[in-house]
Design a protein around this motif. Structure first.
Motif, PDB file in Angstrom:
ATOM      1  N   PHE A 252      -6.077 -11.406  -1.731  1.00 48.13           N
ATOM      2  CA  PHE A 252      -6.397 -12.614  -2.487  1.00 48.13           C
ATOM      3  C   PHE A 252      -5.266 -13.617  -2.445  1.00 48.13           C
ATOM      4  O   PHE A 252      -5.381 -14.694  -2.974  1.00 48.13           O
ATOM      5  CB  PHE A 252      -6.763 -12.276  -3.920  1.00 48.13           C
ATOM      6  CG  PHE A 252      -5.666 -11.597  -4.639  1.00 48.13           C
ATOM      7  CD1 PHE A 252      -4.650 -12.334  -5.221  1.00 48.13           C
ATOM      8  CD2 PHE A 252      -5.628 -10.221  -4.719  1.00 48.13           C
ATOM      9  CE1 PHE A 252      -3.615 -11.704  -5.862  1.00 48.13           C
ATOM     10  CE2 PHE A 252      -4.606  -9.587  -5.363  1.00 48.13           C
ATOM     11  CZ  PHE A 252      -3.590 -10.328  -5.931  1.00 48.13           C
ATOM     12  N   VAL A 253      -4.150 -13.265  -1.849  1.00 45.57           N
ATOM     13  CA  VAL A 253      -3.102 -14.267  -1.702  1.00 45.57           C
ATOM     14  C   VAL A 253      -3.038 -14.772  -0.275  1.00 45.57           C
ATOM     15  O   VAL A 253      -2.135 -15.483   0.100  1.00 45.57           O
ATOM     16  CB  VAL A 253      -1.722 -13.752  -2.133  1.00 45.57           C
ATOM     17  CG1 VAL A 253      -1.747 -13.393  -3.598  1.00 45.57           C
ATOM     18  CG2 VAL A 253      -1.284 -12.583  -1.289  1.00 45.57           C
TER      19      VAL A 253
ATOM     20  N   HIS B  34       4.851  -0.825   2.956  1.00 36.16           N
ATOM     21  CA  HIS B  34       6.187  -0.851   3.558  1.00 36.16           C
ATOM     22  C   HIS B  34       6.431   0.412   4.361  1.00 36.16           C
ATOM     23  O   HIS B  34       7.133   0.412   5.356  1.00 36.16           O
ATOM     24  CB  HIS B  34       7.275  -0.927   2.476  1.00 36.16           C
ATOM     25  CG  HIS B  34       7.183  -2.144   1.620  1.00 36.16           C
ATOM     26  ND1 HIS B  34       7.417  -3.395   2.119  1.00 36.16           N
ATOM     27  CD2 HIS B  34       6.866  -2.284   0.322  1.00 36.16           C
ATOM     28  CE1 HIS B  34       7.246  -4.268   1.133  1.00 36.16           C
ATOM     29  NE2 HIS B  34       6.907  -3.627   0.052  1.00 36.16           N
TER      30      HIS B  34
ATOM     31  N   GLU C 238       1.419  -1.309  -2.630  1.00 36.03           N
ATOM     32  CA  GLU C 238       2.359  -2.233  -1.987  1.00 36.03           C
ATOM     33  C   GLU C 238       3.396  -1.440  -1.208  1.00 36.03           C
ATOM     34  O   GLU C 238       3.785  -1.792  -0.111  1.00 36.03           O
ATOM     35  CB  GLU C 238       3.083  -3.067  -3.045  1.00 36.03           C
ATOM     36  CG  GLU C 238       2.189  -3.986  -3.797  1.00 36.03           C
ATOM     37  CD  GLU C 238       2.359  -5.440  -3.386  1.00 36.03           C
ATOM     38  OE1 GLU C 238       3.454  -5.809  -2.941  1.00 36.03           O
ATOM     39  OE2 GLU C 238       1.379  -6.180  -3.515  1.00 36.03           O
ATOM     40  N   HIS C 239       3.843  -0.349  -1.846  1.00 31.69           N
ATOM     41  CA  HIS C 239       4.888   0.441  -1.218  1.00 31.69           C
ATOM     42  C   HIS C 239       4.388   1.123   0.049  1.00 31.69           C
ATOM     43  O   HIS C 239       5.088   1.180   1.049  1.00 31.69           O
ATOM     44  CB  HIS C 239       5.430   1.476  -2.203  1.00 31.69           C
ATOM     45  CG  HIS C 239       6.379   2.425  -1.546  1.00 31.69           C
ATOM     46  ND1 HIS C 239       6.435   3.748  -1.858  1.00 31.69           N
ATOM     47  CD2 HIS C 239       7.289   2.227  -0.566  1.00 31.69           C
ATOM     48  CE1 HIS C 239       7.348   4.321  -1.098  1.00 31.69           C
ATOM     49  NE2 HIS C 239       7.889   3.433  -0.308  1.00 31.69           N
TER      50      HIS C 239
ATOM     51  N   MET D 106      -4.087   8.580  -9.056  1.00 26.37           N
ATOM     52  CA  MET D 106      -3.008   7.981  -8.283  1.00 26.37           C
ATOM     53  C   MET D 106      -2.232   8.977  -7.429  1.00 26.37           C
ATOM     54  O   MET D 106      -1.756   8.624  -6.364  1.00 26.37           O
ATOM     55  CB  MET D 106      -2.028   7.282  -9.226  1.00 26.37           C
ATOM     56  CG  MET D 106      -1.081   8.230  -9.901  1.00 26.37           C
ATOM     57  SD  MET D 106       0.590   7.590  -9.905  1.00 26.37           S
ATOM     58  CE  MET D 106       1.455   8.988 -10.563  1.00 26.37           C
ATOM     59  N   SER D 107      -2.133  10.230  -7.889  1.00 24.97           N
ATOM     60  CA  SER D 107      -1.205  11.115  -7.196  1.00 24.97           C
ATOM     61  C   SER D 107      -1.628  11.350  -5.751  1.00 24.97           C
ATOM     62  O   SER D 107      -0.835  11.723  -4.908  1.00 24.97           O
ATOM     63  CB  SER D 107      -1.056  12.435  -7.945  1.00 24.97           C
ATOM     64  OG  SER D 107      -2.311  13.045  -8.060  1.00 24.97           O
TER      65      SER D 107
ATOM     66  N   ALA E 197      -1.959  -8.204   0.513  1.00 22.51           N
ATOM     67  CA  ALA E 197      -2.753  -8.430  -0.687  1.00 22.51           C
ATOM     68  C   ALA E 197      -3.666  -9.598  -0.356  1.00 22.51           C
ATOM     69  O   ALA E 197      -3.220 -10.711  -0.178  1.00 22.51           O
ATOM     70  CB  ALA E 197      -1.864  -8.757  -1.860  1.00 22.51           C
TER      71      ALA E 197
ATOM     72  N   TYR F 184      -6.414  -4.786  -0.251  1.00 24.68           N
ATOM     73  CA  TYR F 184      -5.324  -4.622   0.695  1.00 24.68           C
ATOM     74  C   TYR F 184      -5.918  -4.343   2.063  1.00 24.68           C
ATOM     75  O   TYR F 184      -6.800  -3.500   2.194  1.00 24.68           O
ATOM     76  CB  TYR F 184      -4.423  -3.469   0.271  1.00 24.68           C
ATOM     77  CG  TYR F 184      -3.603  -3.842  -0.917  1.00 24.68           C
ATOM     78  CD1 TYR F 184      -2.311  -4.303  -0.753  1.00 24.68           C
ATOM     79  CD2 TYR F 184      -4.139  -3.796  -2.188  1.00 24.68           C
ATOM     80  CE1 TYR F 184      -1.559  -4.689  -1.839  1.00 24.68           C
ATOM     81  CE2 TYR F 184      -3.400  -4.183  -3.284  1.00 24.68           C
ATOM     82  CZ  TYR F 184      -2.100  -4.624  -3.107  1.00 24.68           C
ATOM     83  OH  TYR F 184      -1.369  -5.012  -4.186  1.00 24.68           O
TER      84      TYR F 184
ATOM     85  N   ASN G  71      -4.933  -2.821 -12.124  1.00 25.79           N
ATOM     86  CA  ASN G  71      -4.620  -1.405 -11.925  1.00 25.79           C
ATOM     87  C   ASN G  71      -3.139  -1.223 -11.598  1.00 25.79           C
ATOM     88  O   ASN G  71      -2.634  -1.808 -10.654  1.00 25.79           O
ATOM     89  CB  ASN G  71      -5.486  -0.876 -10.776  1.00 25.79           C
ATOM     90  CG  ASN G  71      -5.413   0.630 -10.659  1.00 25.79           C
ATOM     91  OD1 ASN G  71      -4.349   1.214 -10.854  1.00 25.79           O
ATOM     92  ND2 ASN G  71      -6.525   1.253 -10.354  1.00 25.79           N
ATOM     93  N   PRO G  72      -2.421  -0.394 -12.395  1.00 29.28           N
ATOM     94  CA  PRO G  72      -0.983  -0.232 -12.137  1.00 29.28           C
ATOM     95  C   PRO G  72      -0.677   0.388 -10.769  1.00 29.28           C
ATOM     96  O   PRO G  72       0.430   0.258 -10.272  1.00 29.28           O
ATOM     97  CB  PRO G  72      -0.517   0.678 -13.275  1.00 29.28           C
ATOM     98  CG  PRO G  72      -1.735   1.259 -13.872  1.00 29.28           C
ATOM     99  CD  PRO G  72      -2.878   0.348 -13.569  1.00 29.28           C
ATOM    100  N   ASP G  73      -1.658   1.052 -10.164  1.00 30.56           N
ATOM    101  CA  ASP G  73      -1.434   1.656  -8.843  1.00 30.56           C
ATOM    102  C   ASP G  73      -1.199   0.624  -7.750  1.00 30.56           C
ATOM    103  O   ASP G  73      -0.847   0.985  -6.628  1.00 30.56           O
ATOM    104  CB  ASP G  73      -2.627   2.533  -8.447  1.00 30.56           C
ATOM    105  CG  ASP G  73      -2.683   3.801  -9.273  1.00 30.56           C
ATOM    106  OD1 ASP G  73      -1.640   4.158  -9.848  1.00 30.56           O
ATOM    107  OD2 ASP G  73      -3.752   4.418  -9.348  1.00 30.56           O
ATOM    108  N   ARG G  74      -1.389  -0.637  -8.069  1.00 29.65           N
ATOM    109  CA  ARG G  74      -1.124  -1.668  -7.053  1.00 29.65           C
ATOM    110  C   ARG G  74       0.290  -1.583  -6.510  1.00 29.65           C
ATOM    111  O   ARG G  74       0.522  -1.802  -5.329  1.00 29.65           O
ATOM    112  CB  ARG G  74      -1.378  -3.066  -7.633  1.00 29.65           C
ATOM    113  CG  ARG G  74      -2.845  -3.412  -7.692  1.00 29.65           C
ATOM    114  CD  ARG G  74      -3.024  -4.883  -7.924  1.00 29.65           C
ATOM    115  NE  ARG G  74      -2.292  -5.654  -6.926  1.00 29.65           N
ATOM    116  CZ  ARG G  74      -1.862  -6.886  -7.123  1.00 29.65           C
ATOM    117  NH1 ARG G  74      -2.081  -7.474  -8.271  1.00 29.65           N
ATOM    118  NH2 ARG G  74      -1.225  -7.533  -6.190  1.00 29.65           N
ATOM    119  N   ASP G  75       1.258  -1.283  -7.401  1.00 28.97           N
ATOM    120  CA  ASP G  75       2.643  -1.207  -6.945  1.00 28.97           C
ATOM    121  C   ASP G  75       2.824  -0.098  -5.917  1.00 28.97           C
ATOM    122  O   ASP G  75       3.592  -0.229  -4.972  1.00 28.97           O
ATOM    123  CB  ASP G  75       3.592  -0.988  -8.133  1.00 28.97           C
ATOM    124  CG  ASP G  75       3.801  -2.267  -8.944  1.00 28.97           C
ATOM    125  OD1 ASP G  75       3.368  -3.336  -8.473  1.00 28.97           O
ATOM    126  OD2 ASP G  75       4.383  -2.187 -10.028  1.00 28.97           O
ATOM    127  N   THR G  76       2.082   0.999  -6.120  1.00 28.74           N
ATOM    128  CA  THR G  76       2.151   2.107  -5.171  1.00 28.74           C
ATOM    129  C   THR G  76       1.559   1.689  -3.830  1.00 28.74           C
ATOM    130  O   THR G  76       2.115   1.984  -2.770  1.00 28.74           O
ATOM    131  CB  THR G  76       1.401   3.327  -5.742  1.00 28.74           C
ATOM    132  OG1 THR G  76       1.898   3.583  -7.057  1.00 28.74           O
ATOM    133  CG2 THR G  76       1.588   4.543  -4.875  1.00 28.74           C
TER     134      THR G  76
END
Lengths: 194, 377
Positions: free
Chosen positions: A82-83, A70, A66-67, A38-39, A80, A102, A59-64
């Motif tokens: 699939f939405v 922005h 998303e950011h 992730m880093s 994203a 993404y 995968n928790p890196d999704r939040d990263t």
């Protein structure tokens, strides 16, 4: 066919990376990069400038990611995939396979679809293999436990192997439990008493 | 008796306690709910699962329903806040290197810390936050906006990785929910400098959220869930229950970590630096007292304004904080109701008695570190 898309796969498991890589390459996309850590995500997205990022739903890196959407200028808004309400079937397929994508450049849905379909198919196979692998491992563990329980009965009660197993099965049935649970209990008790 | 099954998403942090207690101590069961808590790997995943109907309700960062309701961030959907799950409870920490750079600063002095960081030589301060639409990020922006010399780079880091991100030199500082601040201190990679409360004394941190259409279609289930969570928050507020709450949260199916790491947030005794005595922080994390669970429409308005919403957006945000449902569903179990559903945010510097349905209720201080107030009426 426009196969000049840059695709970034975020996936810590090298086996899965290889499988998805191969699938994408076979389908004609060669500009594929993988990232397991992730880093480097932020930097990699900036430097490699992928059109699409594929990532596991869990995968928790999704939040990263998303950011990053922005942080980059609006023309490169990550979506994203699939939405994307334009395609419910694709959304459902992506969800059930556990793939999330993404889109880092405002690409046309049609161009993304085939990449995604390839990835989804591969994710599904990987997921199935993983659960089969887990099931096989569990079965092996269970087998060992049952063998140990049978061994205890054979040693301590002089049973034959078949009789030992039958006793485990009968006990399980009369107590409405699984054979493996009875075997576990027996092995644990024997360990405590030895 | 058959129970209504309700799937509720959460992210494993100490402040998911009201949901865990509602389930484990039977408050949900008493209400006729089979509360199924579904752990989520990220806020994005939780948001998508809720929006797409895979979850009925979810714990969310307080800005998330507001952002979704005003059409920001990934997935526009009408998501309502049924009640506030927790107030405050976050910490701001810096790497050991930065701590050396800035020297001695009184713990919890937001202004002094800001000037110390502004004098720091070098590049932008990279600050890890859990999610773009989080109270952590809004408080960070608000706090640093009064120091134009201080350059901030916001980096999203999943909370369980915050300590590693500091250790690897990937961030210089972080703003995170417990237990992850205590984890970083425990690993001796960071020091805590202040808590969220030092920037805003009464910040709604997590909320209980559900899709607007689900709430309309499942009035009873929503009411049952709210009552169960309300009772759980009251239980959590009793000091004598803290040890048991810590034990329950520590279990493998919930947070799956050592009770020592969960205790600081619930007891308010925060260890700011490894091998030093804990600092007692009053009102570090609030679940119940001071109408903590009440979804003030002015809180939603404040969040929306910080997200850059216009007047229309602010009204939409107010509407998604369902003070009306709170009044409807919780009066029957004796919850005291404030006389109004909006207040001037930041106006209270002391505990203050206000008119309420049962005579008067005490509100907590809610002042901002810079003394500003916000009136959205």
């Amino acid at each position: 066919m426009n196969q000049d898309l840059r695709i970034l796969v975020v996936e810590p498991d090298p086996e899965r990376v290889r499988a998805i890589f191969d699938a994408l390459k076979d389908a004609g996309w060669s500009d594929v990069k993988a990232l397991g850590h992730m880093s480097a995500l932020d930097r990699t997205v900036r430097e490699f400038a992928p059109d699409i990022v594929l990532i596991d739903l869990a995968n928790p890196d999704r939040d990263t990611l998303e950011h990053i959407s922005h942080a980059t200028e609006t023309s490169k808004r990550a979506v994203a995939l699939f939405v994307d309400e334009t395609d419910d079937i694709l959304t459902q397929a992506a969800l059930s396979a556990g793939v999330s994508a993404y889109v880092v450049d405002g690409l046309k849905m049609e161009r993304i679809k085939s990449v995604l379909e390839t990835a989804i198919a591969r994710f599904k196979i990987m997921r199935q293999m993983q659960s089969e692998l887990d099931a096989a491992k569990q079965a092996l563990e269970d087998r060992k436990t049952i063998d140990r329980a049978k061994g205890i009965l054979m040693r301590q009660r002089g049973f034959s192997e078949d009789d030992a197993y039958n006793l485990l099965r009968k006990t399980a049935m009369s107590q409405n439990r699984k054979v493996i649970d009875v075997a576990h209990a027996l092995v644990t008790a024997a360990e405590l008493l030895s | 008796m058959s129970h209504t099954v309700l799937n509720c998403g959460y992210v494993p942090l100490v402040d998911c306690a009201p949901l865990v207690i509602a389930k484990e101590l039977g408050f949900a069961g008493e209400e006729g709910l089979a509360l199924n808590l579904v752990r989520q790997p990220s806020w994005s995943a939780l948001r998508d699962m809720l929006a797409l109907g895979h979850l009925d309700a979810a714990q969310m960062l307080s800005p998330m329903p507001v952002a979704m309701s005003i059409g920001l961030g990934g997935l526009p959907a009408r998501v309502d806040t049924l009640m506030v799950l927790s107030v405050n409870g976050t910490v701001f920490g810096v790497s050991n290197d930065v701590a050396l750079d800035i020297g001695a600063v009184q713990f919890g002095d937001a202004k002094a810390l800001l000037s110390a960081l502004s004098f720091r030589k070098g590049t932008a301060l990279r600050v890890g936050v859990p999610f773009h639409y989080s109270m952590h990020r809004l408080l960070l922006s608000l706090w640093t906006s009064s120091a134009p010399d201080l350059q901030i780079e916001e980096i999203t880091v999943p909370p369980p990785r915050m300590a590693d991100a500091v250790a690897d030199g990937f961030v210089d500082a972080f703003w995170v929910g417990e237990p992850w601040g205590s984890v970083a201190v425990g690993q001796d990679v960071a020091q805590l400098m202040m808590t969220g409360k030092d920037v805003w004394q009464f910040a709604p941190e997590k909320v209980l959220a559900a899709r607007h259409d689900w709430v309309e279609a499942h009035r009873d289930a929503a009411a049952q869930l709210m009552r169960a969570v309300y009772k759980a928050s009251a239980w959590l507020d009793a000091k004598k229950n803290t040890p048991l709450a810590v034990e329950i949260l520590a279990r493998s199916e919930h947070l799956s970590m050592s009770p020592d790491l969960i205790d600081p947030a619930l007891s308010g005794d925060i260890v700011t630096k490894r091998n030093t005595a804990p600092t007692p922080v009053g009102r570090f994390l609030q679940f119940h007292k001071h109408a903590a669970t009440f979804p003030w429409r002015s809180q939603a308005a404040w969040i929306a304004s910080q997200l850059g919403a216009d007047a229309v957006g602010i009204e939409k945000a107010k509407a998604c904080f369902r003070a009306d449902l709170y009044r409807q569903n919780l009066a029957s179990i004796g919850a005291d109701m404030p006389g109004a559903s909006e207040k001037e945010e930041g106006a209270l510097h002391f505990e203050t008695a206000v008119a309420s349905s049962r005579g008067h209720m005490i509100l907590s201080p809610d002042a901002f570190f810079d003394g500003r107030t916000y009136d959205f009426s």
